[in-house]
Every structure is written in C-alpha cells, then in structure tokens.
Design a protein around this motif. Structure first.
Motif, PDB file in Angstrom:
ATOM      1  N   ARG A  64       1.149   7.749   0.913  1.00 28.30           N
ATOM      2  CA  ARG A  64       1.481   6.451   1.503  1.00 28.30           C
ATOM      3  C   ARG A  64       2.423   5.687   0.577  1.00 28.30           C
ATOM      4  N   ALA A  65       3.455   5.070   1.176  1.00 32.22           N
ATOM      5  CA  ALA A  65       4.475   4.391   0.381  1.00 32.22           C
ATOM      6  C   ALA A  65       4.853   3.063   1.020  1.00 32.22           C
ATOM      7  N   LEU A  66       5.195   2.103   0.193  1.00 33.61           N
ATOM      8  CA  LEU A  66       5.708   0.827   0.686  1.00 33.61           C
ATOM      9  C   LEU A  66       7.103   1.026   1.269  1.00 33.61           C
ATOM     10  N   ASP A  67       7.428   0.249   2.301  1.00 31.26           N
ATOM     11  CA  ASP A  67       8.720   0.407   2.967  1.00 31.26           C
ATOM     12  C   ASP A  67       9.622  -0.816   2.796  1.00 31.26           C
ATOM     13  N   LYS A  68       9.337  -1.622   1.781  1.00 33.27           N
ATOM     14  CA  LYS A  68      10.139  -2.816   1.526  1.00 33.27           C
ATOM     15  C   LYS A  68      10.948  -2.649   0.236  1.00 33.27           C
ATOM     16  N   PRO A  69      12.147  -3.233   0.164  1.00 32.77           N
ATOM     17  CA  PRO A  69      12.928  -3.151  -1.075  1.00 32.77           C
ATOM     18  C   PRO A  69      12.245  -3.909  -2.208  1.00 32.77           C
ATOM     19  N   PHE A  70      12.626  -3.553  -3.438  1.00 36.94           N
ATOM     20  CA  PHE A  70      12.070  -4.245  -4.602  1.00 36.94           C
ATOM     21  C   PHE A  70      13.218  -4.707  -5.489  1.00 36.94           C
ATOM     22  N   LYS A  71      12.911  -5.671  -6.351  1.00 39.63           N
ATOM     23  CA  LYS A  71      13.955  -6.298  -7.156  1.00 39.63           C
ATOM     24  C   LYS A  71      14.330  -5.494  -8.387  1.00 39.63           C
ATOM     25  N   SER A  72      13.334  -4.917  -9.084  1.00 39.19           N
ATOM     26  CA  SER A  72      13.586  -4.251 -10.362  1.00 39.19           C
ATOM     27  C   SER A  72      12.627  -3.104 -10.547  1.00 39.19           C
ATOM     28  N   ILE A  73      13.148  -1.954 -10.955  1.00 37.63           N
ATOM     29  CA  ILE A  73      12.279  -0.797 -11.195  1.00 37.63           C
ATOM     30  C   ILE A  73      11.321  -1.071 -12.343  1.00 37.63           C
ATOM     31  N   ASP A  74      11.740  -1.881 -13.302  1.00 34.92           N
ATOM     32  CA  ASP A  74      10.879  -2.175 -14.449  1.00 34.92           C
ATOM     33  C   ASP A  74       9.666  -3.020 -14.057  1.00 34.92           C
ATOM     34  N   ASP A  75       9.809  -3.828 -12.999  1.00 30.07           N
ATOM     35  CA  ASP A  75       8.765  -4.797 -12.656  1.00 30.07           C
ATOM     36  C   ASP A  75       8.171  -4.592 -11.264  1.00 30.07           C
ATOM     37  N   VAL A  76       8.472  -3.448 -10.628  1.00 31.87           N
ATOM     38  CA  VAL A  76       7.991  -3.238  -9.265  1.00 31.87           C
ATOM     39  C   VAL A  76       6.462  -3.234  -9.203  1.00 31.87           C
ATOM     40  N   SER A  77       5.812  -2.812 -10.271  1.00 34.90           N
ATOM     41  CA  SER A  77       4.352  -2.769 -10.307  1.00 34.90           C
ATOM     42  C   SER A  77       3.753  -4.163 -10.128  1.00 34.90           C
ATOM     43  N   GLU A  78       4.306  -5.133 -10.830  1.00 34.35           N
ATOM     44  CA  GLU A  78       3.826  -6.515 -10.706  1.00 34.35           C
ATOM     45  C   GLU A  78       4.285  -7.151  -9.392  1.00 34.35           C
ATOM     46  N   GLU A  79       5.536  -6.897  -9.026  1.00 37.88           N
ATOM     47  CA  GLU A  79       6.095  -7.498  -7.818  1.00 37.88           C
ATOM     48  C   GLU A  79       5.316  -7.081  -6.565  1.00 37.88           C
ATOM     49  N   LYS A  80       4.917  -5.823  -6.510  1.00 35.08           N
ATOM     50  CA  LYS A  80       4.273  -5.275  -5.314  1.00 35.08           C
ATOM     51  C   LYS A  80       2.778  -5.017  -5.520  1.00 35.08           C
ATOM     52  N   GLU A  81       2.192  -5.640  -6.507  1.00 37.23           N
ATOM     53  CA  GLU A  81       0.803  -5.347  -6.856  1.00 37.23           C
ATOM     54  C   GLU A  81      -0.151  -5.502  -5.677  1.00 37.23           C
ATOM     55  N   ASP A  82      -0.094  -6.614  -4.977  1.00 38.83           N
ATOM     56  CA  ASP A  82      -1.031  -6.857  -3.885  1.00 38.83           C
ATOM     57  C   ASP A  82      -0.816  -5.858  -2.748  1.00 38.83           C
ATOM     58  N   LEU A  83       0.444  -5.562  -2.439  1.00 39.42           N
ATOM     59  CA  LEU A  83       0.736  -4.618  -1.364  1.00 39.42           C
ATOM     60  C   LEU A  83       0.278  -3.206  -1.726  1.00 39.42           C
ATOM     61  N   LEU A  84       0.424  -2.837  -2.980  1.00 42.73           N
ATOM     62  CA  LEU A  84      -0.023  -1.516  -3.423  1.00 42.73           C
ATOM     63  C   LEU A  84      -1.545  -1.407  -3.372  1.00 42.73           C
ATOM     64  N   ALA A  85      -2.232  -2.479  -3.726  1.00 46.55           N
ATOM     65  CA  ALA A  85      -3.693  -2.486  -3.618  1.00 46.55           C
ATOM     66  C   ALA A  85      -4.123  -2.345  -2.159  1.00 46.55           C
ATOM     67  N   GLU A  86      -3.434  -3.046  -1.259  1.00 43.68           N
ATOM     68  CA  GLU A  86      -3.730  -2.923   0.168  1.00 43.68           C
ATOM     69  C   GLU A  86      -3.487  -1.497   0.654  1.00 43.68           C
ATOM     70  N   LEU A  87      -2.413  -0.901   0.202  1.00 42.92           N
ATOM     71  CA  LEU A  87      -2.078   0.463   0.614  1.00 42.92           C
ATOM     72  C   LEU A  87      -3.123   1.459   0.114  1.00 42.92           C
ATOM     73  N   ALA A  88      -3.609   1.252  -1.096  1.00 44.61           N
ATOM     74  CA  ALA A  88      -4.672   2.109  -1.621  1.00 44.61           C
ATOM     75  C   ALA A  88      -5.927   1.992  -0.771  1.00 44.61           C
ATOM     76  N   ASN A  89      -6.258   0.794  -0.353  1.00 43.13           N
ATOM     77  CA  ASN A  89      -7.424   0.603   0.506  1.00 43.13           C
ATOM     78  C   ASN A  89      -7.222   1.235   1.881  1.00 43.13           C
ATOM     79  N   THR A  90      -5.999   1.213   2.377  1.00 39.70           N
ATOM     80  CA  THR A  90      -5.707   1.877   3.641  1.00 39.70           C
ATOM     81  C   THR A  90      -5.889   3.386   3.522  1.00 39.70           C
TER      82      THR A  90
END
Length: 250
Positions: A140-166
C-alpha cells in the motif's frame, strides 16, 4: 564490528536518518559507517534508477569493503544486492530483505506500506526476488505528492499511520513493514497507533548484520553467489575494475 551503511540514493539527509535509526538499536561496540552515493538520484523509484544505484553500491563496496565486517544496502529495493554478494567476501544485506525477513518472524504474513505509488511495481519485484510473495498480502502506498524526500516521513506521518491500519483491517496483515529509506525512524513515532508490529527496516538490517558477522559464515565457493571468474573491464572505477579482475585477491 564495523558495518558499512550504504545509501545508493544521493540524499545525505536520508543517510543521516538511516544512521540514526540503526544507531538507536546497535549493540555496544558496533561502528556504523554511513556512505552516501556521490552519483545518481535523490531517491530510487524505477528500474532504471535501481541499476544506477546498484552500480553506486558496487563502487562503494570496492573502495570500502576491505575495512568493514559487513555492509547494508540501505534502499528498500536492495539495488545491487545480488552482484554485491557475488563480488565481495563480507556479508551484505538489503534493507528490504532485512525488513521482510524480520516481519516473517513476527507473523504469518505482512504488508508493505510506503510513501509513493511509483515505488509499488519495483517493490513487488523485490518481494518476488526474495521469495516472500506468499507472505506479503499487500503493498500500500500514498498517492499524493510530497515536498521533500528528507522530510516525507514527518510530512506524511498521519497518512502513513492510517495506511498501516488499513493494511491491518482490510488486508489482514499480521505485521507492517515501513518501506523506503526515508521512513526510517517512523515506526517509533506511530507504534502506539497501529495494533500490529511495525518494522523499521534500518533497525532490522543492523541487527541482522550483527548476527551474520558474529556467526562468521564463510564466503560461498559454490552456488548462486560464488565469486565470478576474473574479467577485464573498461571505463569503471579503478577499485571496481580491480575487483572484477581479481587483482585484490591473494
């Protein structure tokens, strides 16, 4: 023991993140030596970029492996892993391999969660290469663009947690592997939000490598990863060319 942590991507920020995650769980006395590719792309997401990253891995190993006890290829698709095992005498593990192998010790199956849909097909091929297809129930992968590869973990943290629960609720995952070098350190931040084990692949890789170094396995002299016959080459770095020609072997 001295372990090379090789980032085949060119992002030094990602390397620092990987190093921090590995250092959090490394045993006393383990020295982690981070190395970032000097040529290539900020993050590998295609088959072509995987080949570029694999070349970087082989060049780094040809220069550094004699001073190390083991090496980690710190990109989730494990670029160059097969070639590295052929050419070099030290144990080499891949980020994806270590994460998935660890997941199979925690449950009957696992899901992979990552930050970009462009990674999906390459990751599936990596799963297949490692023979984990029967244990991986979804990618499962997010389908939205991100601002920085260095900070994508923080930027998308909530969405990644939701995806893990899915992945748990819809795919029946017993374990979730957080895939991609930029997601190192994420597991510790969202662990309490997901009801199954989360695997940080950088943490898994350093512990798997410590085990392999401690067990002192010999280099394969037969089978799929024996050293290839000596061969001359053109246009490669001096160290890699020498390695291919067996000029560094007594």
């Amino acid at each position: 023991m001295r372990i090379l942590l090789i980032n085949p991507n060119t992002s030094s920020g990602v390397t620092a993140r990987l190093h921090a995650a590995a250092a959090n769980v490394a045993a006393p006395g383990t020295e982690i030596v981070p190395v970032t590719a000097s040529k290539g792309v900020p993050y590998i997401s295609t088959r072509a970029e995987e080949i570029v990253g694999g070349h970087a891995v082989l060049e780094i190993l040809s220069e550094e492996s004699t001073q190390a006890d083991g090496a980690i290829i710190a990109a989730f698709g494990d670029p160059g892993l097969g070639g590295a095992r052929e050419l070099f005498d030290i144990p080499v593990v891949g980020l994806a391999e270590a994460g998935m192998a660890t997941a199979t010790m925690l449950g009957r199956n696992f899901s992979i969660v990552t930050f970009a849909t462009s990674l999906g097909s390459w990751y599936q091929e990596c799963v297949d290469w490692h023979k984990f297809s029967s244990r991986c129930v979804s990618i499962r992968a997010l389908d939205k663009p991100f601002k920085s590869i260095d900070d994508v973990s923080e930027e998308k943290e909530d969405l990644l947690a939701e995806l893990a629960n899915t992945a748990v609720s819809e795919d029946g995952a017993d374990v979730v592997v957080l895939a991609g070098a930029p997601l190192a350190l994420l597991a510790s931040r969202i662990r309490d939000r997901v009801p199954v084990p989360l695997v940080d692949c950088a943490e898994a890789a350093i512990k798997q490598m410590e085990l392999l170094v401690t067990l002192k396995f010999r280099k394969a002299a037969a089978g799929n990863f024996r050293r290839p016959v000596a061969k001359s080459s053109l246009g490669l770095s001096a160290s890699l060319s020498a390695r291919l020609a067996h000029q560094d072997v007594s």
